[in-house]
Design a protein around this motif. Sequence first.
Motif, PDB file in Angstrom:
ATOM      1  N   THR A  73     -16.067  48.665  -2.673  1.00 41.50           N
ATOM      2  CA  THR A  73     -15.181  49.650  -3.287  1.00 41.50           C
ATOM      3  C   THR A  73     -15.903  50.325  -4.436  1.00 41.50           C
ATOM      4  N   GLU A  74     -15.767  51.629  -4.524  1.00 42.92           N
ATOM      5  CA  GLU A  74     -16.329  52.359  -5.658  1.00 42.92           C
ATOM      6  C   GLU A  74     -15.372  52.225  -6.834  1.00 42.92           C
ATOM      7  N   PHE A  75     -15.758  51.408  -7.830  1.00 42.02           N
ATOM      8  CA  PHE A  75     -14.925  51.211  -9.008  1.00 42.02           C
ATOM      9  C   PHE A  75     -14.949  52.450  -9.895  1.00 42.02           C
ATOM     10  N   THR A  76     -16.142  53.022 -10.077  1.00 39.25           N
ATOM     11  CA  THR A  76     -16.266  54.242 -10.873  1.00 39.25           C
ATOM     12  C   THR A  76     -17.502  55.004 -10.429  1.00 39.25           C
ATOM     13  N   SER A  77     -17.502  56.299 -10.674  1.00 44.92           N
ATOM     14  CA  SER A  77     -18.627  57.160 -10.300  1.00 44.92           C
ATOM     15  C   SER A  77     -18.868  58.161 -11.426  1.00 44.92           C
ATOM     16  N   GLY A  78     -19.802  59.078 -11.201  1.00 43.65           N
ATOM     17  CA  GLY A  78     -20.105  60.094 -12.197  1.00 43.65           C
ATOM     18  C   GLY A  78     -20.891  59.567 -13.378  1.00 43.65           C
ATOM     19  N   GLY A  90      -9.488  40.502 -15.904  1.00 41.66           N
ATOM     20  CA  GLY A  90      -9.099  40.228 -14.530  1.00 41.66           C
ATOM     21  C   GLY A  90      -9.624  41.236 -13.529  1.00 41.66           C
ATOM     22  N   GLY A  91     -10.769  41.827 -13.818  1.00 43.49           N
ATOM     23  CA  GLY A  91     -11.374  42.791 -12.900  1.00 43.49           C
ATOM     24  C   GLY A  91     -10.841  44.204 -13.029  1.00 43.49           C
ATOM     25  N   ARG A  92      -9.969  44.442 -13.984  1.00 39.64           N
ATOM     26  CA  ARG A  92      -9.400  45.795 -14.146  1.00 39.64           C
ATOM     27  C   ARG A  92     -10.157  46.622 -15.167  1.00 39.64           C
ATOM     28  N   GLU A  93     -11.119  46.026 -15.845  1.00 34.36           N
ATOM     29  CA  GLU A  93     -11.929  46.753 -16.817  1.00 34.36           C
ATOM     30  C   GLU A  93     -13.364  46.258 -16.734  1.00 34.36           C
ATOM     31  N   ALA A  94     -14.260  47.076 -17.247  1.00 34.08           N
ATOM     32  CA  ALA A  94     -15.655  46.662 -17.362  1.00 34.08           C
ATOM     33  C   ALA A  94     -16.295  47.404 -18.522  1.00 34.08           C
ATOM     34  N   ILE A  99     -25.985  56.358 -19.643  1.00 39.07           N
ATOM     35  CA  ILE A  99     -26.608  57.232 -20.639  1.00 39.07           C
ATOM     36  C   ILE A  99     -25.574  58.211 -21.184  1.00 39.07           C
ATOM     37  N   PRO A 100     -25.374  58.303 -22.490  1.00 41.89           N
ATOM     38  CA  PRO A 100     -26.040  57.589 -23.574  1.00 41.89           C
ATOM     39  C   PRO A 100     -25.151  56.577 -24.297  1.00 41.89           C
ATOM     40  N   HIS A 101     -24.051  56.095 -23.688  1.00 38.82           N
ATOM     41  CA  HIS A 101     -23.099  55.239 -24.389  1.00 38.82           C
ATOM     42  C   HIS A 101     -22.821  53.937 -23.629  1.00 38.82           C
ATOM     43  N   VAL A 102     -22.166  53.006 -24.318  1.00 39.35           N
ATOM     44  CA  VAL A 102     -21.511  51.877 -23.668  1.00 39.35           C
ATOM     45  C   VAL A 102     -20.038  52.251 -23.599  1.00 39.35           C
ATOM     46  N   TYR A 103     -19.497  52.245 -22.387  1.00 40.57           N
ATOM     47  CA  TYR A 103     -18.112  52.653 -22.146  1.00 40.57           C
ATOM     48  C   TYR A 103     -17.250  51.459 -21.771  1.00 40.57           C
ATOM     49  N   ARG A 104     -15.965  51.547 -22.089  1.00 44.55           N
ATOM     50  CA  ARG A 104     -14.959  50.677 -21.493  1.00 44.55           C
ATOM     51  C   ARG A 104     -14.353  51.500 -20.372  1.00 44.55           C
ATOM     52  N   ILE A 105     -14.522  51.013 -19.148  1.00 44.29           N
ATOM     53  CA  ILE A 105     -14.033  51.722 -17.966  1.00 44.29           C
ATOM     54  C   ILE A 105     -12.875  50.901 -17.406  1.00 44.29           C
ATOM     55  N   SER A 106     -11.718  51.540 -17.221  1.00 46.35           N
ATOM     56  CA  SER A 106     -10.491  50.815 -16.889  1.00 46.35           C
ATOM     57  C   SER A 106      -9.788  51.370 -15.661  1.00 46.35           C
ATOM     58  N   ASP A 115      -9.759  54.772 -13.731  1.00 46.52           N
ATOM     59  CA  ASP A 115      -9.210  56.094 -14.013  1.00 46.52           C
ATOM     60  C   ASP A 115      -9.294  56.448 -15.495  1.00 46.52           C
ATOM     61  N   ARG A 116      -9.950  55.594 -16.285  1.00 43.79           N
ATOM     62  CA  ARG A 116     -10.145  55.902 -17.703  1.00 43.79           C
ATOM     63  C   ARG A 116     -11.533  55.427 -18.127  1.00 43.79           C
ATOM     64  N   LYS A 117     -12.200  56.263 -18.925  1.00 43.69           N
ATOM     65  CA  LYS A 117     -13.538  55.936 -19.430  1.00 43.69           C
ATOM     66  C   LYS A 117     -13.577  56.337 -20.894  1.00 43.69           C
ATOM     67  N   GLU A 118     -13.751  55.353 -21.778  1.00 50.00           N
ATOM     68  CA  GLU A 118     -13.825  55.664 -23.204  1.00 50.00           C
ATOM     69  C   GLU A 118     -15.113  55.102 -23.798  1.00 50.00           C
TER      70      GLU A 118
END
Length: 177
Positions: A73-78, A90-94, A99-106, A115-118
């Motif tokens: 499954t593609e969790f996130t792209s772009g 529980g696998g809902r965030e990573a 480049i160039p940040h560390v993101y919380r992807i949820s 569906d969220r990247k901060e």
Amino acid sequence: RKAFHLPEGFVAELVASEPQIHKPLNLAFDDQGRLLVTDTVEYPYPVEKGKVGRDGVKVLSDFGPDGRAGKVTEFTSGLNIPIGVLPMSGGREALVHSIPHVYRISDTDGDGRADRKEPLYQTYGYRDTHGMTNNFTWGFDGWVYACHGFSNESTVQGSDRQAITMQSGNTYRMRAD
């Protein structure tokens, strides 16, 4: 597999390959036994500023007796050369370095796709894409430990605006929030 020299009783099995994943850079298991893999087409050349990368994070699961992932499954792209990955919640965030940040992807709606990247920590250097921040690991103290790599300089700050500067070859820690 014939080129592998494994200890007696050990076996090497293919889990996934192209076209399911491209160039895998980092991996980590979540608490459900799924394998998150950072997947890149771009490496080692980052996309130009203002353009969207073709990289992402894939979730591999439903492993068969032959070791192959039955579901990818593609969790996130772009993303742009994502190297560090750490599953959370529980696998809902990573936490993911792209480049160039560390993101919380949820994944806020539970459909298995983010569906969220901060951005949490910014801005990491990437003069040499072979030596970027990577290897996110939970410490027993609740901090996330990481390697900064080599041949890059980064002045990084989180939401507290306290900056640190790292030059070639550092180990550092950060909070997941």
